[in-house]
Scaffold this motif. Structure first.
Motif, short mmCIF file in Angstrom:
data_model
loop_
_atom_site.label_atom_id
_atom_site.label_comp_id
_atom_site.label_asym_id
_atom_site.label_seq_id
_atom_site.Cartn_x
_atom_site.Cartn_y
_atom_site.Cartn_z
N VAL A 147 0.85 -1.20 0.00
CA VAL A 147 0.00 0.00 0.00
C VAL A 147 0.89 1.25 0.00
O VAL A 147 0.65 2.19 -0.76
CB VAL A 147 -0.96 0.00 1.21
N TYR A 191 -9.26 6.21 -4.31
CA TYR A 191 -8.78 4.94 -3.76
C TYR A 191 -9.83 3.84 -3.82
O TYR A 191 -9.61 2.80 -4.45
CB TYR A 191 -8.26 5.12 -2.33
N LYS A 210 -8.97 2.65 -7.43
CA LYS A 210 -7.90 1.68 -7.15
C LYS A 210 -8.46 0.31 -6.76
O LYS A 210 -8.06 -0.71 -7.30
CB LYS A 210 -6.98 2.21 -6.05
N LEU A 211 -9.39 0.30 -5.80
CA LEU A 211 -9.91 -0.98 -5.32
C LEU A 211 -11.04 -1.53 -6.18
O LEU A 211 -11.42 -2.69 -6.05
CB LEU A 211 -10.36 -0.87 -3.86
N TYR A 251 -5.54 3.98 3.92
CA TYR A 251 -5.72 3.12 2.75
C TYR A 251 -5.58 1.65 3.14
O TYR A 251 -6.35 0.80 2.68
CB TYR A 251 -4.72 3.48 1.65
N TYR A 252 -4.60 1.34 3.97
CA TYR A 252 -4.41 -0.04 4.44
C TYR A 252 -5.67 -0.53 5.17
O TYR A 252 -6.17 -1.63 4.90
CB TYR A 252 -3.19 -0.11 5.36
N CYS A 302 -8.52 -1.06 2.78
CA CYS A 302 -8.26 -2.27 1.98
C CYS A 302 -8.66 -3.51 2.79
O CYS A 302 -9.35 -4.40 2.28
CB CYS A 302 -6.79 -2.32 1.59
N LYS A 303 -8.26 -3.56 4.05
CA LYS A 303 -8.61 -4.68 4.93
C LYS A 303 -10.12 -4.73 5.17
O LYS A 303 -10.72 -5.80 5.14
CB LYS A 303 -7.87 -4.57 6.27
N LYS A 325 -10.02 -6.33 0.09
CA LYS A 325 -9.51 -6.16 -1.27
C LYS A 325 -7.98 -6.32 -1.34
O LYS A 325 -7.32 -5.74 -2.21
CB LYS A 325 -9.91 -4.77 -1.81
N GLU A 326 -7.42 -7.11 -0.44
CA GLU A 326 -5.98 -7.33 -0.43
C GLU A 326 -5.46 -7.86 -1.77
O GLU A 326 -4.33 -7.59 -2.16
CB GLU A 326 -5.59 -8.31 0.69
N TYR A 374 -3.43 -5.92 -4.44
CA TYR A 374 -1.99 -5.70 -4.31
C TYR A 374 -1.15 -6.93 -4.61
O TYR A 374 0.06 -6.91 -4.41
CB TYR A 374 -1.68 -5.17 -2.90
#
Length: 113
Positions: free
Chosen positions: A31, A62, A66-67, A99-100, A103-104, A108-109, A112
């Motif tokens: 990230v 993001y 991104k996700l 963002y981390y 994501c969690k 949506k890990e 990456y």
């Protein structure tokens, strides 16, 4: 230890302290790397929890771009939930940490990998 590694250690400490979680260091590193040089810019490396435009940027750039999440009310609720947990009054809300955590939160890990 280089500057990026120092920042990742700082971000990991925030995740432990503010969220009570042991971070997945591999994901946190990915990230952080994904944020590019913005992590070294004082303003760009942080998120203002009181600025609606800034929170919209987190959602649009993001979560959606991104996700790959679909725009919904749940996205802004998640952003605000993370900001609240981080501490709205805390001036040092690091973008990489937010963002981390998002994501969690959305599982949506795989983005990456």
């Amino acid at each position: 230890m280089n500057k990026r590694e120092e920042l990742i250690v700082k971000y990991a400490a925030d995740i432990k302290e503010k969220f009570g979680q042991n971070p997945d260091m591999d994901l946190l590193t990915k990230v952080t790397v994904g944020l590019g040089p913005s992590i070294y810019n004082l303003d760009a490396s942080r998120v203002s929890g009181s600025d609606e435009k800034e929170l919209d940027t987190v959602k649009n750039n993001y979560l959606i771009n991104k996700l790959g999440l679909a725009d919904s009310e749940e996205l802004m609720q998640a952003v605000n939930g993370i900001i609240d947990q981080y501490g709205r009054a805390d001036k040092n809300k690091y973008r990489a940490v937010i963002y981390y955590m998002l994501c969690k939160h959305f599982g949506k890990e795989s983005v990456y990998n």
